[in-house]
Scaffold this active site. Structure first.
Site: not given
Length: 473
Positions: A438, A397-399
Protein backbone atom coordinates in the site's frame (compact mmCIF):
# COMPACT_ATOMS: atom_id res chain seq x y z
CA UNK A 1 -31.06 -45.83 -41.05
CA UNK A 2 -28.07 -45.54 -38.74
CA UNK A 3 -27.37 -42.00 -39.97
CA UNK A 4 -30.99 -40.98 -39.24
CA UNK A 5 -30.78 -42.40 -35.72
CA UNK A 6 -27.49 -40.61 -35.12
CA UNK A 7 -28.87 -37.32 -36.42
CA UNK A 8 -31.92 -37.74 -34.24
CA UNK A 9 -30.18 -38.62 -30.98
CA UNK A 10 -26.90 -36.71 -31.24
CA UNK A 11 -28.32 -33.35 -30.07
CA UNK A 12 -29.92 -35.06 -27.08
CA UNK A 13 -26.65 -36.82 -26.25
CA UNK A 14 -24.80 -33.50 -26.43
CA UNK A 15 -27.31 -31.89 -24.06
CA UNK A 16 -26.90 -34.82 -21.69
CA UNK A 17 -23.14 -34.27 -21.76
CA UNK A 18 -23.71 -30.60 -20.97
CA UNK A 19 -25.90 -31.58 -18.03
CA UNK A 20 -23.23 -33.93 -16.68
CA UNK A 21 -20.60 -31.23 -17.21
CA UNK A 22 -22.73 -28.72 -15.30
CA UNK A 23 -23.09 -31.17 -12.43
CA UNK A 24 -19.31 -31.66 -12.37
CA UNK A 25 -18.80 -27.87 -12.40
CA UNK A 26 -21.06 -27.40 -9.39
CA UNK A 27 -19.69 -30.36 -7.43
CA UNK A 28 -16.14 -29.29 -8.25
CA UNK A 29 -16.82 -25.76 -7.05
CA UNK A 30 -18.33 -27.14 -3.87
CA UNK A 31 -15.22 -29.22 -3.22
CA UNK A 32 -13.02 -26.19 -3.85
CA UNK A 33 -14.55 -24.50 -0.81
CA UNK A 34 -12.40 -26.62 1.51
CA UNK A 35 -8.60 -26.96 1.36
CA UNK A 36 -8.98 -30.67 2.11
CA UNK A 37 -10.96 -31.37 -1.06
CA UNK A 38 -9.90 -28.46 -3.31
CA UNK A 39 -7.51 -30.52 -5.45
CA UNK A 40 -10.23 -33.05 -6.22
CA UNK A 41 -12.65 -30.22 -6.96
CA UNK A 42 -10.31 -28.81 -9.58
CA UNK A 43 -10.05 -32.24 -11.21
CA UNK A 44 -13.84 -32.69 -11.23
CA UNK A 45 -14.39 -29.28 -12.81
CA UNK A 46 -11.63 -29.96 -15.34
CA UNK A 47 -13.26 -33.24 -16.37
CA UNK A 48 -16.55 -31.39 -16.76
CA UNK A 49 -14.94 -28.81 -19.02
CA UNK A 50 -13.25 -31.52 -21.10
CA UNK A 51 -16.60 -33.27 -21.54
CA UNK A 52 -18.29 -29.99 -22.54
CA UNK A 53 -15.57 -29.22 -25.11
CA UNK A 54 -15.72 -32.69 -26.66
CA UNK A 55 -19.52 -32.53 -26.85
CA UNK A 56 -19.36 -29.10 -28.50
CA UNK A 57 -17.06 -30.43 -31.21
CA UNK A 58 -19.80 -32.92 -32.11
CA UNK A 59 -22.47 -30.26 -32.61
CA UNK A 60 -24.16 -30.54 -36.04
CA UNK A 61 -22.97 -27.90 -38.47
CA UNK A 62 -19.59 -27.30 -36.82
CA UNK A 63 -17.05 -25.96 -39.32
CA UNK A 64 -13.25 -25.68 -39.32
CA UNK A 65 -12.82 -28.50 -36.82
CA UNK A 66 -9.18 -28.85 -37.76
CA UNK A 67 -8.44 -25.21 -36.89
CA UNK A 68 -10.42 -25.51 -33.66
CA UNK A 69 -8.54 -28.60 -32.53
CA UNK A 70 -5.22 -26.99 -33.51
CA UNK A 71 -6.08 -23.88 -31.51
CA UNK A 72 -7.04 -25.96 -28.47
CA UNK A 73 -3.85 -27.99 -28.74
CA UNK A 74 -1.57 -24.95 -29.05
CA UNK A 75 -3.33 -22.96 -26.31
CA UNK A 76 -3.60 -25.99 -24.03
CA UNK A 77 0.09 -26.76 -24.50
CA UNK A 78 1.09 -23.19 -23.68
CA UNK A 79 -1.17 -23.17 -20.63
CA UNK A 80 0.27 -26.48 -19.39
CA UNK A 81 3.84 -25.28 -19.92
CA UNK A 82 3.29 -21.90 -18.25
CA UNK A 83 1.29 -23.43 -15.41
CA UNK A 84 4.12 -25.84 -14.63
CA UNK A 85 6.77 -23.10 -14.74
CA UNK A 86 5.03 -20.24 -12.95
CA UNK A 87 6.21 -19.61 -9.40
CA UNK A 88 3.65 -19.50 -6.62
CA UNK A 89 4.54 -15.84 -6.10
CA UNK A 90 3.46 -15.13 -9.69
CA UNK A 91 0.23 -17.12 -9.53
CA UNK A 92 -1.93 -14.00 -8.93
CA UNK A 93 -0.60 -12.47 -12.14
CA UNK A 94 -1.42 -15.66 -14.04
CA UNK A 95 -4.93 -15.76 -12.58
CA UNK A 96 -5.49 -12.13 -13.58
CA UNK A 97 -4.15 -12.76 -17.07
CA UNK A 98 -6.14 -15.93 -17.71
CA UNK A 99 -9.28 -14.37 -16.30
CA UNK A 100 -8.80 -11.44 -18.66
CA UNK A 101 -8.45 -13.83 -21.57
CA UNK A 102 -11.82 -15.35 -20.66
CA UNK A 103 -13.47 -11.94 -20.65
CA UNK A 104 -11.77 -11.05 -23.91
CA UNK A 105 -12.96 -14.28 -25.53
CA UNK A 106 -16.55 -13.56 -24.45
CA UNK A 107 -16.29 -10.03 -25.84
CA UNK A 108 -14.85 -11.35 -29.10
CA UNK A 109 -17.82 -13.73 -29.50
CA UNK A 110 -20.24 -10.84 -29.02
CA UNK A 111 -18.35 -8.62 -31.46
CA UNK A 112 -18.37 -11.41 -34.06
CA UNK A 113 -22.15 -11.77 -33.73
CA UNK A 114 -22.67 -8.01 -33.94
CA UNK A 115 -20.46 -7.75 -37.02
CA UNK A 116 -22.47 -10.51 -38.66
CA UNK A 117 -25.68 -8.64 -37.89
CA UNK A 118 -24.15 -5.42 -39.28
CA UNK A 119 -23.25 -7.15 -42.53
CA UNK A 120 -26.77 -8.50 -42.89
CA UNK A 121 -28.18 -5.03 -42.19
CA UNK A 122 -25.81 -3.43 -44.71
CA UNK A 123 -27.14 -5.78 -47.40
CA UNK A 124 -30.70 -4.79 -46.61
CA UNK A 125 -31.48 -7.93 -44.59
CA UNK A 126 -33.77 -8.01 -41.57
CA UNK A 127 -34.00 -10.13 -38.41
CA UNK A 128 -30.24 -10.61 -38.33
CA UNK A 129 -30.44 -11.26 -34.58
CA UNK A 130 -33.35 -11.73 -32.24
CA UNK A 131 -33.87 -8.68 -29.98
CA UNK A 132 -33.06 -10.63 -26.82
CA UNK A 133 -29.90 -12.09 -28.37
CA UNK A 134 -28.85 -8.62 -29.53
CA UNK A 135 -29.22 -7.18 -26.01
CA UNK A 136 -27.26 -10.05 -24.46
CA UNK A 137 -24.54 -9.79 -27.11
CA UNK A 138 -24.10 -6.10 -26.33
CA UNK A 139 -24.01 -6.74 -22.58
CA UNK A 140 -21.50 -9.56 -23.08
CA UNK A 141 -19.21 -7.32 -25.12
CA UNK A 142 -19.42 -4.51 -22.56
CA UNK A 143 -18.76 -6.67 -19.51
CA UNK A 144 -16.20 -8.93 -21.21
CA UNK A 145 -14.21 -5.98 -22.60
CA UNK A 146 -14.12 -4.29 -19.18
CA UNK A 147 -12.92 -7.53 -17.59
CA UNK A 148 -10.30 -8.01 -20.32
CA UNK A 149 -8.67 -4.58 -20.20
CA UNK A 150 -9.04 -4.25 -16.43
CA UNK A 151 -7.44 -7.64 -15.86
CA UNK A 152 -4.49 -6.65 -18.04
CA UNK A 153 -3.91 -3.58 -15.86
CA UNK A 154 -4.19 -5.75 -12.75
CA UNK A 155 -1.63 -8.13 -14.27
CA UNK A 156 0.75 -5.25 -15.06
CA UNK A 157 0.47 -3.88 -11.52
CA UNK A 158 1.02 -7.25 -9.88
CA UNK A 159 3.96 -7.90 -12.18
CA UNK A 160 5.49 -4.53 -11.26
CA UNK A 161 5.37 -3.20 -14.81
CA UNK A 162 3.49 -0.05 -13.86
CA UNK A 163 2.76 2.20 -10.90
CA UNK A 164 0.39 0.81 -8.32
CA UNK A 165 -1.96 3.78 -8.59
CA UNK A 166 -2.55 6.35 -11.31
CA UNK A 167 -4.85 9.27 -10.58
CA UNK A 168 -5.61 12.63 -12.13
CA UNK A 169 -8.05 15.48 -11.31
CA UNK A 170 -11.63 14.75 -12.29
CA UNK A 171 -10.84 11.10 -12.89
CA UNK A 172 -14.11 9.70 -11.57
CA UNK A 173 -16.20 12.09 -13.65
CA UNK A 174 -14.18 11.21 -16.72
CA UNK A 175 -14.63 7.50 -16.02
CA UNK A 176 -18.40 7.92 -15.72
CA UNK A 177 -18.50 9.80 -19.03
CA UNK A 178 -16.63 6.96 -20.76
CA UNK A 179 -19.05 4.44 -19.26
CA UNK A 180 -22.03 6.53 -20.41
CA UNK A 181 -20.51 6.69 -23.91
CA UNK A 182 -20.24 2.90 -23.98
CA UNK A 183 -23.83 2.53 -22.74
CA UNK A 184 -25.14 5.00 -25.33
CA UNK A 185 -23.31 3.27 -28.18
CA UNK A 186 -24.58 -0.07 -26.91
CA UNK A 187 -28.11 1.35 -26.95
CA UNK A 188 -27.61 2.49 -30.55
CA UNK A 189 -26.60 -1.05 -31.50
CA UNK A 190 -29.75 -2.42 -29.85
CA UNK A 191 -32.32 0.04 -31.17
CA UNK A 192 -30.84 0.79 -34.61
CA UNK A 193 -29.41 -1.47 -37.32
CA UNK A 194 -25.87 -2.37 -36.20
CA UNK A 195 -23.10 -0.45 -37.98
CA UNK A 196 -19.39 -1.24 -38.07
CA UNK A 197 -18.33 2.22 -36.85
CA UNK A 198 -20.69 2.04 -33.87
CA UNK A 199 -19.47 -1.47 -32.98
CA UNK A 200 -15.84 -0.28 -33.07
CA UNK A 201 -16.59 2.79 -30.94
CA UNK A 202 -18.59 0.71 -28.47
CA UNK A 203 -15.78 -1.84 -28.07
CA UNK A 204 -13.12 0.86 -27.65
CA UNK A 205 -15.21 2.71 -25.04
CA UNK A 206 -15.74 -0.52 -23.07
CA UNK A 207 -12.03 -1.34 -23.18
CA UNK A 208 -11.15 2.20 -22.12
CA UNK A 209 -13.50 2.04 -19.15
CA UNK A 210 -11.89 -1.19 -17.96
CA UNK A 211 -8.47 0.47 -18.11
CA UNK A 212 -9.58 3.68 -16.43
CA UNK A 213 -11.50 1.88 -13.69
CA UNK A 214 -8.43 -0.16 -12.71
CA UNK A 215 -5.70 2.49 -12.97
CA UNK A 216 -6.49 4.28 -9.66
CA UNK A 217 -6.77 1.06 -7.66
CA UNK A 218 -4.00 0.53 -5.13
CA UNK A 219 -2.04 -2.69 -5.06
CA UNK A 220 -3.29 -3.64 -1.59
CA UNK A 221 -6.79 -4.00 -3.02
CA UNK A 222 -5.87 -6.32 -5.89
CA UNK A 223 -7.54 -9.37 -4.28
CA UNK A 224 -10.87 -7.54 -4.50
CA UNK A 225 -10.19 -6.52 -8.10
CA UNK A 226 -9.27 -10.04 -9.21
CA UNK A 227 -12.45 -11.42 -7.63
CA UNK A 228 -14.55 -8.71 -9.27
CA UNK A 229 -13.19 -9.31 -12.76
CA UNK A 230 -13.61 -13.04 -12.28
CA UNK A 231 -17.31 -12.42 -11.64
CA UNK A 232 -17.57 -10.14 -14.68
CA UNK A 233 -15.93 -12.72 -16.93
CA UNK A 234 -18.39 -15.40 -15.82
CA UNK A 235 -21.32 -13.07 -16.44
CA UNK A 236 -20.06 -12.18 -19.92
CA UNK A 237 -19.60 -15.86 -20.81
CA UNK A 238 -23.14 -16.63 -19.62
CA UNK A 239 -24.60 -13.84 -21.76
CA UNK A 240 -22.74 -14.99 -24.85
CA UNK A 241 -23.88 -18.55 -24.11
CA UNK A 242 -27.46 -17.35 -24.48
CA UNK A 243 -26.52 -15.67 -27.77
CA UNK A 244 -25.00 -18.90 -29.10
CA UNK A 245 -27.69 -21.05 -27.42
CA UNK A 246 -24.93 -23.09 -25.82
CA UNK A 247 -26.01 -24.62 -22.52
CA UNK A 248 -22.46 -25.34 -21.35
CA UNK A 249 -21.45 -21.69 -21.65
CA UNK A 250 -24.60 -20.54 -19.89
CA UNK A 251 -24.11 -22.90 -16.96
CA UNK A 252 -20.35 -22.44 -16.63
CA UNK A 253 -20.61 -18.66 -16.90
CA UNK A 254 -23.43 -18.49 -14.37
CA UNK A 255 -21.54 -20.65 -11.87
CA UNK A 256 -18.34 -18.61 -12.27
CA UNK A 257 -20.23 -15.32 -12.14
CA UNK A 258 -22.13 -16.29 -8.99
CA UNK A 259 -19.04 -17.63 -7.25
CA UNK A 260 -17.02 -14.58 -8.24
CA UNK A 261 -19.73 -12.24 -7.00
CA UNK A 262 -19.89 -13.95 -3.60
CA UNK A 263 -16.11 -13.92 -3.34
CA UNK A 264 -16.01 -10.23 -4.28
CA UNK A 265 -18.49 -9.43 -1.52
CA UNK A 266 -16.42 -11.41 0.99
CA UNK A 267 -13.23 -9.67 -0.10
CA UNK A 268 -14.89 -6.24 0.03
CA UNK A 269 -16.14 -7.02 3.53
CA UNK A 270 -12.63 -8.05 4.53
CA UNK A 271 -11.39 -4.69 3.25
CA UNK A 272 -14.34 -2.90 4.91
CA UNK A 273 -15.43 -1.44 1.56
CA UNK A 274 -18.79 -1.45 -0.16
CA UNK A 275 -19.16 -3.02 -3.59
CA UNK A 276 -19.90 0.43 -5.00
CA UNK A 277 -16.57 1.63 -3.65
CA UNK A 278 -14.90 -1.40 -5.22
CA UNK A 279 -16.39 -0.49 -8.60
CA UNK A 280 -15.94 3.28 -8.61
CA UNK A 281 -13.81 4.29 -5.63
CA UNK A 282 -10.20 5.41 -5.90
CA UNK A 283 -8.75 2.63 -3.79
CA UNK A 284 -5.87 3.47 -1.55
CA UNK A 285 -6.42 7.23 -1.66
CA UNK A 286 -5.73 8.86 1.67
CA UNK A 287 -8.19 11.31 3.15
CA UNK A 288 -5.46 13.69 4.27
CA UNK A 289 -1.99 13.81 5.74
CA UNK A 290 -1.15 10.61 7.58
CA UNK A 291 -0.13 10.70 11.22
CA UNK A 292 3.57 10.61 12.01
CA UNK A 293 4.87 7.40 13.58
CA UNK A 294 6.95 7.84 16.73
CA UNK A 295 9.76 5.60 17.88
CA UNK A 296 12.32 3.51 16.07
CA UNK A 297 12.55 -0.03 14.77
CA UNK A 298 14.32 -2.29 17.27
CA UNK A 299 16.34 -5.21 15.92
CA UNK A 300 16.69 -8.71 17.33
CA UNK A 301 19.06 -11.54 16.41
CA UNK A 302 17.89 -15.01 15.40
CA UNK A 303 19.24 -16.79 18.55
CA UNK A 304 17.28 -14.46 20.83
CA UNK A 305 14.14 -14.78 18.69
CA UNK A 306 14.39 -18.58 18.78
CA UNK A 307 14.73 -18.58 22.57
CA UNK A 308 11.72 -16.28 22.98
CA UNK A 309 9.52 -18.66 21.02
CA UNK A 310 11.02 -21.86 22.36
CA UNK A 311 9.99 -20.97 25.91
CA UNK A 312 6.66 -19.38 25.01
CA UNK A 313 3.32 -21.00 25.75
CA UNK A 314 1.46 -19.61 22.73
CA UNK A 315 2.93 -18.59 19.36
CA UNK A 316 0.99 -17.30 16.36
CA UNK A 317 2.65 -17.16 12.94
CA UNK A 318 1.35 -14.57 10.45
CA UNK A 319 2.49 -15.24 6.86
CA UNK A 320 2.37 -12.71 4.03
CA UNK A 321 3.47 -12.19 0.46
CA UNK A 322 7.09 -11.81 1.56
CA UNK A 323 7.06 -15.42 2.71
CA UNK A 324 5.92 -16.43 -0.77
CA UNK A 325 8.68 -14.38 -2.41
CA UNK A 326 11.30 -15.97 -0.16
CA UNK A 327 9.79 -19.46 -0.62
CA UNK A 328 10.10 -19.81 3.15
CA UNK A 329 6.90 -21.73 3.87
CA UNK A 330 8.64 -25.11 4.21
CA UNK A 331 11.24 -23.81 6.68
CA UNK A 332 8.59 -21.93 8.63
CA UNK A 333 6.56 -25.12 8.99
CA UNK A 334 9.70 -27.02 10.06
CA UNK A 335 10.28 -24.37 12.72
CA UNK A 336 6.64 -24.48 13.83
CA UNK A 337 6.75 -28.27 14.01
CA UNK A 338 9.80 -28.10 16.28
CA UNK A 339 7.96 -25.65 18.55
CA UNK A 340 4.96 -27.97 18.71
CA UNK A 341 7.23 -30.88 19.70
CA UNK A 342 8.50 -28.71 22.55
CA UNK A 343 4.92 -28.26 23.79
CA UNK A 344 4.34 -24.77 22.38
CA UNK A 345 0.82 -24.13 21.11
CA UNK A 346 1.32 -22.85 17.53
CA UNK A 347 -1.27 -21.47 15.13
CA UNK A 348 -1.12 -19.78 11.73
CA UNK A 349 -3.23 -16.63 11.32
CA UNK A 350 -4.47 -15.78 7.81
CA UNK A 351 -5.92 -12.44 6.78
CA UNK A 352 -8.63 -12.76 4.07
CA UNK A 353 -6.65 -10.62 1.62
CA UNK A 354 -3.12 -11.67 2.59
CA UNK A 355 -0.94 -12.14 -0.47
CA UNK A 356 -2.04 -11.05 -3.91
CA UNK A 357 -5.23 -13.07 -4.37
CA UNK A 358 -7.84 -14.80 -2.20
CA UNK A 359 -6.48 -17.98 -0.61
CA UNK A 360 -2.88 -17.28 -1.59
CA UNK A 361 -1.46 -17.95 1.88
CA UNK A 362 -3.66 -21.00 2.41
CA UNK A 363 -2.25 -22.57 -0.75
CA UNK A 364 1.33 -21.86 0.31
CA UNK A 365 0.83 -23.36 3.76
CA UNK A 366 -0.94 -26.41 2.32
CA UNK A 367 1.97 -26.85 -0.09
CA UNK A 368 4.33 -26.94 2.91
CA UNK A 369 2.17 -29.54 4.69
CA UNK A 370 0.73 -27.35 7.45
CA UNK A 371 -2.31 -29.16 8.93
CA UNK A 372 -5.58 -27.37 8.22
CA UNK A 373 -6.61 -27.34 11.87
CA UNK A 374 -3.63 -25.10 12.71
CA UNK A 375 -4.77 -22.39 10.29
CA UNK A 376 -7.21 -19.84 11.71
CA UNK A 377 -9.02 -16.88 10.19
CA UNK A 378 -8.74 -13.28 11.32
CA UNK A 379 -12.09 -13.19 13.14
CA UNK A 380 -11.17 -16.23 15.23
CA UNK A 381 -7.60 -15.29 16.10
CA UNK A 382 -7.93 -11.57 16.85
CA UNK A 383 -9.46 -12.08 20.33
CA UNK A 384 -6.55 -14.41 21.18
CA UNK A 385 -3.69 -11.97 20.50
CA UNK A 386 -3.70 -10.36 24.00
CA UNK A 387 -3.03 -13.83 25.45
CA UNK A 388 -0.39 -14.73 22.86
CA UNK A 389 3.21 -14.71 24.08
CA UNK A 390 4.91 -14.20 20.71
CA UNK A 391 3.62 -13.45 17.21
CA UNK A 392 6.01 -14.22 14.36
CA UNK A 393 5.23 -12.10 11.28
CA UNK A 394 6.96 -13.16 8.07
CA UNK A 395 6.42 -11.09 4.97
CA UNK A 396 3.08 -9.57 6.06
CA UNK A 397 2.81 -5.80 6.17
CA UNK A 398 -0.42 -3.92 5.46
CA UNK A 399 -2.67 -6.62 6.96
CA UNK A 400 -1.01 -6.18 10.39
CA UNK A 401 -0.72 -2.38 10.33
CA UNK A 402 -2.57 -0.89 13.33
CA UNK A 403 -3.02 2.51 11.65
CA UNK A 404 -5.97 0.91 9.85
CA UNK A 405 -7.79 1.42 13.16
CA UNK A 406 -6.16 4.59 14.45
CA UNK A 407 -5.43 6.96 11.54
CA UNK A 408 -8.42 8.24 9.49
CA UNK A 409 -5.99 9.74 6.96
CA UNK A 410 -4.37 6.39 6.20
CA UNK A 411 -5.11 4.77 2.82
CA UNK A 412 -6.04 1.55 4.64
CA UNK A 413 -8.14 3.16 7.38
CA UNK A 414 -11.18 1.03 8.17
CA UNK A 415 -9.68 -2.17 6.79
CA UNK A 416 -9.89 -4.99 9.36
CA UNK A 417 -6.39 -6.10 10.29
CA UNK A 418 -4.78 -8.78 12.41
CA UNK A 419 -4.31 -7.30 15.91
CA UNK A 420 -0.68 -8.37 16.22
CA UNK A 421 0.14 -5.17 18.10
CA UNK A 422 -2.03 -6.45 20.99
CA UNK A 423 0.23 -9.48 21.56
CA UNK A 424 2.76 -9.56 24.39
CA UNK A 425 5.68 -9.70 21.94
CA UNK A 426 5.98 -9.57 18.15
CA UNK A 427 8.89 -10.56 15.93
CA UNK A 428 8.85 -9.41 12.30
CA UNK A 429 11.01 -11.11 9.68
CA UNK A 430 11.61 -8.56 6.95
CA UNK A 431 14.18 -8.22 4.19
CA UNK A 432 14.61 -4.48 4.65
CA UNK A 433 12.98 -1.32 5.92
CA UNK A 434 10.79 -0.75 2.86
CA UNK A 435 7.07 -0.06 2.94
CA UNK A 436 4.26 -2.48 2.16
CA UNK A 437 2.28 -2.88 -1.04
CA UNK A 438 0.00 0.00 0.00
CA UNK A 439 3.07 2.25 0.11
CA UNK A 440 2.76 3.36 3.75
CA UNK A 441 4.78 2.92 6.94
CA UNK A 442 3.70 0.20 9.36
CA UNK A 443 3.23 1.42 12.93
CA UNK A 444 3.59 -2.17 14.20
CA UNK A 445 7.27 -2.14 13.28
CA UNK A 446 7.84 0.81 15.64
CA UNK A 447 5.78 -0.53 18.55
CA UNK A 448 7.45 -1.08 21.93
CA UNK A 449 6.64 -4.80 21.92
CA UNK A 450 7.96 -5.44 18.38
CA UNK A 451 11.43 -6.60 17.36
CA UNK A 452 12.68 -6.70 13.76
CA UNK A 453 14.60 -9.72 12.44
CA UNK A 454 16.07 -8.36 9.23
CA UNK A 455 17.08 -10.76 6.47
CA UNK A 456 15.82 -13.02 3.73
CA UNK A 457 12.73 -14.92 4.89
CA UNK A 458 14.00 -18.40 4.04
CA UNK A 459 17.47 -17.73 5.46
CA UNK A 460 16.05 -16.37 8.71
CA UNK A 461 13.60 -19.26 9.02
CA UNK A 462 16.44 -21.73 8.47
CA UNK A 463 18.50 -19.97 11.12
CA UNK A 464 15.60 -20.14 13.57
CA UNK A 465 15.36 -23.87 12.91
CA UNK A 466 19.09 -24.26 13.53
CA UNK A 467 18.99 -22.21 16.72
CA UNK A 468 16.06 -24.20 18.04
CA UNK A 469 17.89 -27.46 17.41
CA UNK A 470 20.95 -26.15 19.25
CA UNK A 471 18.82 -25.57 22.35
CA UNK A 472 18.11 -29.29 22.50
CA UNK A 473 21.68 -30.36 21.72
Amino acid sequence: MHADVLTRWLPEAIRACYLIAALLFILGLKRMSSPRTARGGVVWAGVGMLLAVLATLLLPGMHHLGLIVLGIAVAGGLAWWSGKRVAMTDMPQMVALYNGMGGGAAAAIGVFELVGAARVAAMGGVDAMAPAALVLAVLGVLIGAVSFSGSLIAFAKLQGWMDRRFVFPGQQVFNVLILLLAVVLGGVLIFAPPAMAVIAGFLLAALAFGLLMTLPIGGADMPVVISLYNALTGLAVAFEGFVLQNEAMIIAGTVVGAAGTLLTQLMAKAMNRSLGNVLFGSFGAAAGEAQAIDGAQKEIEAPDAAVMMAYAERVVIVPGYGMAVAQAQHKIWEFAHQLIERGVKVRFAIHPVAGRMPGHMNVLLAEAGVPYDLIVDMEDVNPEFPNTDVVLVIGANDVVNPVAKTDPASPIYGMPVLDVVAAKQAIVIKRGRGKGFAGIENALFYADNTRMLFGDGQAMAAQLVSELKSLDA
